[in-house]
Design an enzyme around this catalytic site. Structure first.
Site, mmCIF file in Angstrom:
data_model
loop_
_atom_site.group_PDB
_atom_site.id
_atom_site.type_symbol
_atom_site.label_atom_id
_atom_site.label_comp_id
_atom_site.label_asym_id
_atom_site.label_seq_id
_atom_site.Cartn_x
_atom_site.Cartn_y
_atom_site.Cartn_z
ATOM 1 N N VAL A 28 42.777 32.260 49.011
ATOM 2 C CA VAL A 28 42.935 31.150 48.069
ATOM 3 C C VAL A 28 42.783 29.808 48.774
ATOM 4 O O VAL A 28 42.074 28.912 48.300
ATOM 5 C CB VAL A 28 44.298 31.234 47.361
ATOM 6 C CG1 VAL A 28 44.525 30.005 46.479
ATOM 7 C CG2 VAL A 28 44.379 32.502 46.532
ATOM 8 N N LYS A 57 38.433 35.803 41.392
ATOM 9 C CA LYS A 57 38.096 37.214 41.549
ATOM 10 C C LYS A 57 37.398 37.415 42.890
ATOM 11 O O LYS A 57 36.499 36.631 43.245
ATOM 12 C CB LYS A 57 37.158 37.692 40.432
ATOM 13 C CG LYS A 57 37.736 37.585 39.027
ATOM 14 C CD LYS A 57 36.813 38.206 37.996
ATOM 15 C CE LYS A 57 35.486 37.479 37.881
ATOM 16 N NZ LYS A 57 35.602 36.131 37.304
ATOM 17 N N LYS A 105 50.873 44.042 42.789
ATOM 18 C CA LYS A 105 52.080 43.301 43.181
ATOM 19 C C LYS A 105 52.538 42.348 42.079
ATOM 20 O O LYS A 105 53.743 42.135 41.891
ATOM 21 C CB LYS A 105 51.858 42.538 44.486
ATOM 22 C CG LYS A 105 51.081 41.253 44.402
ATOM 23 C CD LYS A 105 50.981 40.579 45.773
ATOM 24 C CE LYS A 105 50.258 39.232 45.698
ATOM 25 N NZ LYS A 105 51.041 38.221 44.949
ATOM 26 N N GLY A 139 43.799 48.033 41.062
ATOM 27 C CA GLY A 139 44.218 47.948 42.467
ATOM 28 C C GLY A 139 43.938 46.573 43.008
ATOM 29 O O GLY A 139 44.016 45.579 42.273
ATOM 30 N N LYS A 166 50.007 32.718 35.139
ATOM 31 C CA LYS A 166 49.300 33.562 36.113
ATOM 32 C C LYS A 166 49.727 35.020 35.967
ATOM 33 O O LYS A 166 48.890 35.933 35.930
ATOM 34 C CB LYS A 166 49.591 33.060 37.523
ATOM 35 C CG LYS A 166 49.133 33.987 38.638
ATOM 36 C CD LYS A 166 47.625 34.096 38.731
ATOM 37 C CE LYS A 166 47.227 34.967 39.907
ATOM 38 N NZ LYS A 166 45.825 34.891 40.221
ATOM 39 N N CYS A 220 46.132 41.791 44.139
ATOM 40 C CA CYS A 220 46.911 40.986 43.203
ATOM 41 C C CYS A 220 47.556 41.776 42.065
ATOM 42 O O CYS A 220 48.772 41.668 41.859
ATOM 43 C CB CYS A 220 46.025 39.885 42.603
ATOM 44 S SG CYS A 220 45.486 38.650 43.812
ATOM 45 N N THR A 248 50.734 32.547 44.053
ATOM 46 C CA THR A 248 51.262 33.236 42.876
ATOM 47 C C THR A 248 52.751 33.487 43.087
ATOM 48 O O THR A 248 53.142 34.258 43.961
ATOM 49 C CB THR A 248 50.521 34.561 42.653
ATOM 50 O OG1 THR A 248 49.131 34.290 42.450
ATOM 51 C CG2 THR A 248 51.069 35.287 41.434
#
Length: 268
Positions: free
Chosen positions: A11, A152, A264, A258, A205, A261, A121
């Site tokens: 990010v 993405k 979790k 999977g 988010k 991101c 996040t």
């Protein structure tokens, strides 16, 4: 504007490079000296199509640089973006230790007013943690903003440069206008910049990723039923996705969701 990005992971690196590409002076900070050294040489820590070329070009044009010295970087900027990891802890919750540490270091380094933007996040209420951590270590005024990322893997540059929307959670309309100016070059096609409360932005988010995970899980359940009933899931999918209320995105049967991101974030 002078911008500091704390963290040069996926990010942080994409965000810093994107802002530099539109003419801002960006300093990316990381605690890993080897990573910083490699980035200064144009060696990327991740692969993302188009990223290496943008990083090298903006370094050559002196709009983008990398350092381990957060204090020096924060001493001369307006905006500080927190882009550190929030991995899943042993209890399933997001581990905010890196966010808290970054906030404390920013507080110690401030020499005047700063806008601290959390792009990591984080669960609802994290802005309060950041505000408290910074406030204990500085007497300078500051504002905290939530500005979640929606990138993405494999399309992160395009997602950042041409976003579906930009979400900004803040308490002050003047801060929102600064954020609007910052993101204006990326929204020329008319896609919206959404102003909301900080807690709403933090939740947005998680709501997005949970919805995407749910779609993947749903099509997989339908694929299991189709197999048991002798139906063709591809035909079923086509019938479902052509409904304008549903659409085709994240509606492919397979192994399940999977990546770094969705698992979790759903758990958090």
């Amino acid at each position: 504007m002078k911008i500091v990005i704390v963290g040069t992971g996926y990010v942080g690196l994409v965000t810093g490079t994107g802002f530099a590409e539109t003419g801002h002076h960006v300093t990316c900070v990381d605690i890993n000296p080897q990573r910083v050294e490699n980035l200064c040489k144009g060696i990327m820590p991740i692969y993302e199509p188009g990223l290496e070329e943008l990083v090298i070009r903006n370094m050559e044009e002196e709009r983008l640089c990398f350092t381990t010295d957060l204090a020096e970087a924060v001493s001369d900027c307006l905006l500080v973006f927190i882009c550190v990891g929030t991995p899943q802890g042993a209890d399933g919750f997001a581990d905010l230790s890196q966010v808290r540490t970054a906030a404390e270091q920013i507080g110690k380094a401030m020499t005047g007013y700063r806008i601290i933007v959390n792009k990591s996040t984080c669960p609802v209420g994290t802005a309060d943690i950041v505000r408290e951590a910074v406030g204990k270590l500085t007497t300078h005024p500051f504002d905290v903003v939530s500005n979640p990322e929606f990138l993405k893997e494999g399309a992160a540059i395009d997602d950042f440069m041409r976003p579906d929307r930009v979400v900004v959670g803040c308490d002050d309309v003047r801060v929102f206008e600064i954020m609007r100016e910052l993101y204006a070059p990326f929204l020329r096609t008319g896609n919206p910049m959404l102003q909301m409360t900080i807690r709403s932005a933090e939740m947005a988010k998680y709501a997005t990723n949970t919805m995407l995970a749910a779609r993947i899980s749903m099509i997989n359940e339908l694929a299991n039923i189709a197999e048991a009933m002798g139906a063709d899931i591809n035909d079923v999918r086509e019938a479902v996705m052509t409904d304008s209320r549903i659409g085709p995105s994240y509606l492919f049967p397979g192994l399940g969701y999977g990546g770094s991101c969705l698992p979790k974030d759903v758990q958090a």
